[in-house]
Design a protein around this motif. Structure first.
Motif, PDB file in Angstrom:
ATOM      1  N   PHE A 128      -3.147   3.269 -14.944  1.00  0.00           N
ATOM      2  CA  PHE A 128      -2.124   2.492 -15.653  1.00  0.00           C
ATOM      3  C   PHE A 128      -2.537   1.035 -15.899  1.00  0.00           C
ATOM      4  CE2 PHE A 128       1.376   5.346 -13.597  1.00  0.00           C
ATOM      5  CZ  PHE A 128       0.906   6.434 -14.322  1.00  0.00           C
ATOM      6  N   ASN A 129      -3.699   0.602 -15.363  1.00  0.00           N
ATOM      7  CA  ASN A 129      -4.235  -0.761 -15.573  1.00  0.00           C
ATOM      8  C   ASN A 129      -3.290  -1.860 -15.093  1.00  0.00           C
ATOM      9  OD1 ASN A 129      -6.692   0.105 -16.867  1.00  0.00           O
ATOM     10  ND2 ASN A 129      -5.436   0.603 -18.664  1.00  0.00           N
ATOM     11  N   ILE A 130      -2.628  -1.641 -13.964  1.00  0.00           N
ATOM     12  CA  ILE A 130      -1.735  -2.641 -13.383  1.00  0.00           C
ATOM     13  C   ILE A 130      -2.524  -3.497 -12.394  1.00  0.00           C
ATOM     14  CG2 ILE A 130       0.321  -2.960 -11.935  1.00  0.00           C
ATOM     15  CD1 ILE A 130       1.427  -0.375 -13.172  1.00  0.00           C
ATOM     16  N   ASP A 131      -2.281  -4.810 -12.374  1.00  0.00           N
ATOM     17  CA  ASP A 131      -3.013  -5.732 -11.505  1.00  0.00           C
ATOM     18  C   ASP A 131      -2.806  -5.396 -10.025  1.00  0.00           C
ATOM     19  OD1 ASP A 131      -3.927  -7.114 -13.684  1.00  0.00           O
ATOM     20  OD2 ASP A 131      -2.299  -8.598 -13.647  1.00  0.00           O
ATOM     21  N   PRO A 132      -3.815  -5.712  -9.159  1.00  0.00           N
ATOM     22  CA  PRO A 132      -3.702  -5.393  -7.726  1.00  0.00           C
ATOM     23  C   PRO A 132      -2.471  -5.997  -7.052  1.00  0.00           C
ATOM     24  CG  PRO A 132      -5.958  -5.991  -8.263  1.00  0.00           C
ATOM     25  CD  PRO A 132      -5.137  -6.249  -9.498  1.00  0.00           C
ATOM     26  N   PHE A 133      -2.159  -7.273  -7.354  1.00  0.00           N
ATOM     27  CA  PHE A 133      -1.015  -7.918  -6.693  1.00  0.00           C
ATOM     28  C   PHE A 133       0.297  -7.236  -7.068  1.00  0.00           C
ATOM     29  CE2 PHE A 133       2.270 -11.349  -6.668  1.00  0.00           C
ATOM     30  CZ  PHE A 133       2.340 -11.491  -5.286  1.00  0.00           C
ATOM     31  N   ILE A 134       0.481  -6.922  -8.353  1.00  0.00           N
ATOM     32  CA  ILE A 134       1.693  -6.228  -8.801  1.00  0.00           C
ATOM     33  C   ILE A 134       1.746  -4.825  -8.194  1.00  0.00           C
ATOM     34  CG2 ILE A 134       2.995  -5.407 -10.815  1.00  0.00           C
ATOM     35  CD1 ILE A 134       2.843  -8.456 -10.544  1.00  0.00           C
ATOM     36  N   THR A 135       0.590  -4.180  -8.095  1.00  0.00           N
ATOM     37  CA  THR A 135       0.521  -2.862  -7.449  1.00  0.00           C
ATOM     38  C   THR A 135       1.006  -2.942  -6.006  1.00  0.00           C
ATOM     39  OG1 THR A 135      -1.326  -2.108  -8.826  1.00  0.00           O
ATOM     40  CG2 THR A 135      -1.052  -1.024  -6.714  1.00  0.00           C
ATOM     41  N   GLY A 136       0.537  -3.956  -5.277  1.00  0.00           N
ATOM     42  CA  GLY A 136       0.977  -4.139  -3.894  1.00  0.00           C
ATOM     43  C   GLY A 136       2.469  -4.363  -3.788  1.00  0.00           C
ATOM     44  N   LEU A 137       3.019  -5.196  -4.699  1.00  0.00           N
ATOM     45  CA  LEU A 137       4.471  -5.425  -4.712  1.00  0.00           C
ATOM     46  C   LEU A 137       5.232  -4.136  -4.974  1.00  0.00           C
ATOM     47  CD1 LEU A 137       4.898  -8.803  -6.660  1.00  0.00           C
ATOM     48  CD2 LEU A 137       5.415  -8.374  -4.249  1.00  0.00           C
ATOM     49  N   MET A 138       4.689  -3.299  -5.889  1.00  0.00           N
ATOM     50  CA  MET A 138       5.359  -2.042  -6.224  1.00  0.00           C
ATOM     51  C   MET A 138       5.404  -1.065  -5.052  1.00  0.00           C
ATOM     52  SD  MET A 138       4.131  -1.158 -10.091  1.00  0.00           S
ATOM     53  CE  MET A 138       4.757  -2.076 -11.518  1.00  0.00           C
ATOM     54  N   MET A 139       4.436  -1.168  -4.135  1.00  0.00           N
ATOM     55  CA  MET A 139       4.413  -0.267  -2.976  1.00  0.00           C
ATOM     56  C   MET A 139       5.344  -0.730  -1.856  1.00  0.00           C
ATOM     57  SD  MET A 139       2.469   2.132  -3.979  1.00  0.00           S
ATOM     58  CE  MET A 139       2.446   3.056  -2.448  1.00  0.00           C
TER      59      MET A 139
END
Length: 463
Positions: free
Chosen positions: A299-310
């Motif tokens: 999905f090409n989502i940034d690492p920081f946003i990915t971490g927030l989503m988890m």
């Protein structure tokens, strides 16, 4: 008339000890989750395929599983302080080695060392509290320690993403250095070196059989789709794992000094609980590894946003804690685990309906629901498994369950990585989202099938 036990607040002389054990618990909890959001960046830096990076997770978790049986014996033989001190030193130095690794193989080597240290941190820390702190204050001590275990996984995904974006992936390991150094400095002040006067001979042959069984099964599954490992070698490891498991089953039945005696499995509920724990955790434990990979790679989502989503996964887990007991008391273990196992499987499979355009608010609710259901599942399974064990089997039964939980995590991640590699090869790299989706469907189906195990729970099982 029997009086209920009085639980006292923790006395000042024990607070530093609980703080020390909490450091170990925090380090282990943080390290298990912080790495997941950093895997794609690590793959890029080390010139590896991101879909091969599950080895970084498996090497750590499998080392923890393999060394759990050693922890209690080492603590009794050499003392809880000496063993805990060695664990923190090994974990911290291995973290430094991971951060300084120049290639994939070096990283795997230091992750194995890190897992060996991690295998001792929590069990020996818990044992130290059990041996040193008076029973009247033990509940307060465990409550304080459990907070550290919650903070680690809560911070892990977001902190991992933040460090990858603002510094580099190396800092997800370097962050352990000051924490470990603090633990080293506090250990000799806070923890007396309690030993056991008589320690039985260690079951070395049984331990070797268990290690061969766990390593063979996990690595056999992990490498079966790898282009770098021959199919013959992968199948040989699987066969070695199965054969070692069978030999250990005979060993546990005939050897008086076996690490885990076969009499444990005369308890029907314990046997069902162990089997259920192993299979029901395969999918649930793979999601924290698989979802950050899908969010970033597909999905090409940034690492920081990915971490927030988890983060909602951990918040869902926290939300579930107060409601577990009343729900189980109302519906009973059998009905609850049958229904919840199906719901967890359906929730895992439903992640295959998400795509790059899925609104963030839907993704947040989705992860929160998964966190609630998964936590309800894990806590209820653990409680059911251990609740009827006689006192003389409690320590051995708990250690075996801990080992099975970590083994299930390593095999779950290995299975997810193998399925993902197989489907990405089948659909092609331009259909990466589809490969993730089919992998999630497979993992969800495995979880749903686990309901057949919980169907064997006796209907009259007391709460």
């Amino acid at each position: 008339m029997n009086q209920a036990p009085v639980h006292e607040s923790l006395q000042p002389e024990f607070r530093l000890l609980v703080f020390l054990v909490s450091i170990g618990f925090f380090m282990q909890g943080l390290d298990t989750t912080i790495i997941n959001t950093a895997l794609p960046a690590m793959a890029h830096s080390l010139n590896e395929n991101p879909l091969r990076m599950h080895s970084v997770v498996i090497s750590y978790v499998l080392s923890v599983a393999a060394c759990i049986p050693l922890s209690g014996w080492f603590a009794d033989r050499f003392g809880v302080r000496n063993t805990f001190f060695a664990a923190i030193v090994i974990f911290t130095l291995a973290s430094l080695g991971c951060g300084l690794s120049q290639n994939f193989n070096e990283l795997i080597f230091f992750r194995v060392l890190q897992g060996i240290g991690g295998a001792f941190l929590l069990p020996v820390g818990r044992l130290a509290l059990l041996k040193i702190i008076p029973r009247s204050q033990f509940l307060s001590a465990m409550s304080m320690m459990s907070l550290a275990g919650l903070v680690g996984p809560l911070l892990g995904p977001t902190l991992g993403g933040f460090l990858v974006e603002k510094a580099s992936w190396h800092w997800i390991f370097f962050i352990n250095l000051p924490i470990g150094l603090l633990g080293v400095l506090v250990t000799f002040k806070a923890m007396p070196n309690v030993t056991e006067p008589t320690v039985k001979t260690f079951d070395l042959s049984g331990f070797i059989l268990l290690v061969i069984a766990m390593v063979g099964l996990a690595l056999g599954i992990e490498s079966i789709t790898s282009k770098d490992v021959s199919k013959w070698l992968s199948m040989s490891m699987l066969v070695a794992g199965i054969v070692a498991s069978l030999i250990y089953a005979y060993h546990a039945h005939t050897h008086q000094n076996a690490l885990f005696r076969s009499k444990l499995f005369r308890n029907q509920v314990y046997t069902i609980g162990v089997l259920g724990n192993f299979f029901a955790r395969l999918g649930g434990n793979a999601i924290p590894f698989l979802m950050p990979l899908m969010l970033q790679v597909a999905f090409n989502i940034d690492p920081f946003i990915t971490g927030l989503m988890m983060t909602p996964v951990v918040l869902g887990s926290l939300f579930s804690k107060p409601i577990i007991r009343p729900i189980v008391q109302y519906v009973g273990y059998r009905r609850f685990l049958l229904i919840n196992t199906l719901l967890v499987g359906a929730c895992i499979a439903s992640f295959s309906l998400t795509n790059q355009d899925t609104p963030t608010w839907i993704r947040t609710i989705h992860f929160f629901i998964f966190g609630v259901l998964n936590s309800l599942q894990f806590v209820t399974m653990n409680t059911l498994t251990l609740k009827d064990l006689p006192q003389q089997d409690a320590s051995s039964g708990n250690s075996f369950l801990s080992m099975i939980m970590m083994l299930s995590m390593s095999i779950g991640v290995a299975l997810a990585g193998t399925l993902l590699n197989a489907f990405s090869a089948y659909y092609g790299n331009d259909q990466m989202t589809k490969a993730f989706h089919v992998t999630l469907l497979c993992l969800g189906c495995i979880n749903i099938l686990t309901a057949f195990i919980f169907k064997q729970i006796p209907k009259d099982t007391p709460i």
